[in-house]
Design a protein around this motif. Structure first.
Motif: not given
Length: 161
Positions: A113-130
């Protein structure tokens, strides 16, 4: 049945049986480090290849990969860990200059089927703590965690001082 239709059906079944499906892509901050979790559904035992990249200013930059060569600016700061159904990118000393659209790309050997791809926009001030024990939680059901903790609860003496 037409032989061409039969072959098409067989190829469709093989594709569905072998693919790695990305289920979720998430990002969080662990201290000053970025963690990007790429969760996938494992439908084969074939070896898995991956690539984490970032798109900034309409240009793709490879951060860590088994598919292509990582860029020098990320090599010393990035590493990847793999757990069952999870590939994690760890990027040390994350700053606002590292913000952008992060991509996880997965491919299983002999996957039609080929490669599976997913994206996410990462902005430092909007990130949650792990979460401190998120790897345990994301791969273990709550019921199992409760059952495993029962012996500990029974061992505790609740007699007041």
């Amino acid at each position: 049945m037409n032989p061409t239709v039969g072959i098409a059906v067989i190829l469709t079944v093989l594709q569905a049986a072998n693919c790695q499906m990305i289920k979720d892509l998430s990002a969080c901050l662990l201290g000053q480090n970025l963690r990007v979790d790429c969760r996938y559904e494992n439908k084969t035992d074939n070896p898995l290849t991956y690539e984490f990249s970032i798109t900034k200013d309409n240009r793709k930059h490879v951060i860590h990969s088994t598919i292509s060569v990582s860029e020098n600016i990320y090599r010393s700061r990035a590493n990847v860990t793999m757990h069952k159904n999870l590939v994690c990118l760890h990027l040390q000393s994350f700053t606002t200059s590292d913000e952008g659209i992060y991509m996880c790309e997965l491919k299983a050997t002999n996957d039609y089927t080929g490669n599976q791809i997913k994206n996410i926009t990462v902005i430092k001030d909007k990130l949650e703590k792990c979460a401190g024990f998120s790897l345990l939680i994301q791969n273990t059901s709550w019921l199992l965690l409760l059952l495993l903790s029962l012996p500990l609860l029974q061992a505790v003496d609740f007699v007041s001082l």
